[in-house]
Design a protein around this motif. Structure first.
Motif, short mmCIF file in Angstrom:
data_model
loop_
_atom_site.label_atom_id
_atom_site.label_comp_id
_atom_site.label_asym_id
_atom_site.label_seq_id
_atom_site.Cartn_x
_atom_site.Cartn_y
_atom_site.Cartn_z
N ILE A 84 33.43 24.73 -30.66
CA ILE A 84 31.89 25.23 -32.39
C ILE A 84 32.10 25.86 -33.08
N GLY A 85 33.43 27.20 -32.37
CA GLY A 85 33.89 27.70 -33.35
C GLY A 85 34.50 27.09 -34.43
N GLU A 86 35.47 27.28 -33.34
CA GLU A 86 36.71 25.83 -34.47
C GLU A 86 35.83 25.08 -35.69
N VAL A 87 34.67 24.55 -35.37
CA VAL A 87 34.19 24.02 -36.50
C VAL A 87 33.03 24.73 -37.11
N ASP A 88 32.64 25.62 -36.57
CA ASP A 88 32.02 26.27 -37.78
C ASP A 88 30.47 25.74 -38.36
N PRO A 89 29.63 24.61 -37.58
CA PRO A 89 28.87 23.97 -38.44
C PRO A 89 27.05 24.92 -38.40
N LYS A 90 27.38 23.88 -39.65
CA LYS A 90 25.48 24.76 -40.68
C LYS A 90 24.72 24.29 -39.87
N PRO A 91 23.46 25.13 -39.80
CA PRO A 91 21.82 24.01 -39.80
C PRO A 91 22.06 23.19 -41.04
N GLY A 92 21.56 22.06 -40.61
CA GLY A 92 21.19 20.86 -41.83
C GLY A 92 22.84 19.84 -42.92
N GLU A 93 23.52 20.15 -41.81
CA GLU A 93 24.75 19.96 -42.12
C GLU A 93 25.31 18.95 -42.18
N TYR A 94 24.80 18.45 -41.09
CA TYR A 94 25.25 16.79 -40.45
C TYR A 94 24.35 16.15 -40.83
N GLU A 95 22.98 16.45 -41.45
CA GLU A 95 22.22 15.10 -41.60
C GLU A 95 22.29 15.29 -43.58
N GLU A 96 22.49 15.87 -44.29
CA GLU A 96 23.49 16.03 -45.21
C GLU A 96 24.39 14.99 -45.53
N LEU A 97 25.35 15.25 -44.39
CA LEU A 97 26.53 14.60 -44.77
C LEU A 97 26.23 13.14 -44.80
N GLU A 98 25.60 12.41 -43.08
CA GLU A 98 24.99 11.09 -43.11
C GLU A 98 24.14 10.73 -44.56
#
Length: 411
Positions: A186-200
């Motif tokens: 998870i640290g390698e990807v380092d996701p940000k809150p709301g990032e996945y939804e924005e990309l979708e």
């Protein structure tokens, strides 16, 4: 208290009215006179379970109606009606309003207490003795009990936390390895809150950027290019306006088309801005696709939502922190438990003091009432026995019992 009760078709009773007098009312009579039937009627009013065998033989319906006052300051009172069919169906009304048996029990059941042979054993159950003393003592005991229960709950929570951190600090093998892997991945990807939804939302538009630009451009041309819709509508407006001097109705249509032209011009401007605002960048598209794929991979492992992924990251961090710094975590948890226990012991001491102060006075007052009943030197004695800490309960740190002494020197 009951002001009046009317009974119909209960056991042996066809019709009866009970109007208790002020003070003590005694019901006497030979066997079969209907004393038990009146008690059955009272139980129905109190909200107890109904039995169709209570209905008088040969009758279809039994009923009990009563007028009650909720204490000495209640001047209005309220009425209760309960009917029971021979098939066992029960109906309840309170002040003429349809109610449930549960509501009847909560409203009336707390106002009266039936005591009968082999029927009511609360006075013989020590578990209820302390509750009677607390209720009689009032604020002093009840506030001490509330404080004790709050401390008891806090101590339990602190003890649970100690067990948790001790267990976590001993965690070995697969749990630790899984936590390390999750935290690293998870640290390698380092996701940000709301990032996945924005990309979708953005990725499909970026992938189809060329088609979207072409579509917007064609639509804009259909509206604003030479010979397009705007030119045709403006030409129609000019012709209709010219003939409006002959027929006013054509002028009205021309005005409506003029308004339509304004809307068409707005749409054409929005289409142009939309077309010019989309930039096709193959490198940005590749970056977004790769990023979306990475986030999708996290969801496949710890999803189904990004909140689950973040929760897994937090749990893994906490577990590894406990493993790597277990001694310090255990020390803090134990210190918190010690502080909670200290407060609990203080609250327990205050509760015991409040009860042991009130209980002898309670026993004395009960003794005075027994003396009025000519029970000689009979009395109640309060017995309190401290319990080991492991046996403390939310009720208190001691066992309590009211003992009956029939005479001096006897128990």
């Amino acid at each position: 208290m009951i002001d009046e009760m009317q009974v119909s078709n209960i056991a042996l009773i066809r019709e009866a009215t009970l109007v208790p007098s002020a003070g003590l009312t005694v019901l006497t009579g030979e066997t079969g006179a209907g004393k038990t039937a009146l008690l059955s009627a009272l139980k129905l009013i109190l909200g107890e379970r109904a039995d169709s065998s209570t209905v008088r033989e040969g009758e279809a319906l039994a009923s009990v109606e009563a007028r009650l006052f909720d204490g000495p300051h209640d001047t209005e009172g309220f009425t209760v009606q309960r009917s029971l069919s021979a098939e066992g169906r029960s109906r309840v009304k309170i002040d003429g309003r349809i109610a449930s048996v549960r509501e009847l029990s909560e409203r009336v059941g707390v106002m009266m207490d039936l005591c009968g042979q082999h029927e009511h054993q609360r006075l013989l159950d020590p578990a209820h003795h302390v509750a009677m003393v607390d209720a009689w003592a009032g604020r002093s005991a009840l506030e001490a009990l509330d404080a004790y229960r709050a401390c008891f709950k806090a101590s339990r929570a602190a003890a649970k936390e100690v067990r948790r951190v001790e267990e976590a600090s001993r965690a070995q093998g697969s749990r630790v390895e899984e936590a390390r892997f999750a935290l690293e991945r998870i640290g390698e990807v380092d996701p940000k809150p709301g990032e996945y939804e924005e990309l979708e939302e953005l990725l499909p538009r970026t992938e189809h950027a060329e088609v979207l630009v072409a579509t917007a451009n064609d639509a804009h041309a259909s509206l604003a290019a030479e010979g397009g819709a705007l030119d045709a509508v403006n030409s129609a407006v000019a012709e209709l306006s010219r003939m409006a001097t002959v027929d006013r109705k054509l002028g009205d249509i021309a005005d409506a088309l003029s308004d339509a032209c304004i809307s068409l011009e707005d749409c054409a401007n929005e289409l142009r801005a939309y077309r010019d605002g989309i930039a096709f960048d193959p490198r940005e598209l590749a970056r977004m696709r790769e990023r979306y794929s990475d986030l999708k991979g996290l969801l496949r492992q710890w999803g189904p939502t990004m909140d689950d992924v973040f929760a897994m990251r937090d749990r893994s961090q906490e577990l590894l922190s406990l493993v790597d710094d277990g001694d310090e975590q255990i020390k803090k948890a134990r210190e918190a438990l010690g502080a909670a226990e200290h407060e609990l012991f203080a609250a327990a001491k205050a509760l015991k003091r409040a009860r042991n102060t009130a209980a002898p006075r309670f026993c004395h007052e009960v003794g005075r009432q027994m003396a009025r009943l000519e029970m000689g030197s009979a009395e109640l004695v309060w017995e309190s026995r401290d319990l080991p800490r492991a046996e403390w309960t939310p009720v208190g740190p001691s066992s309590y019992e009211l003992l009956y002494r029939s005479g001096a020197g006897l128990t």
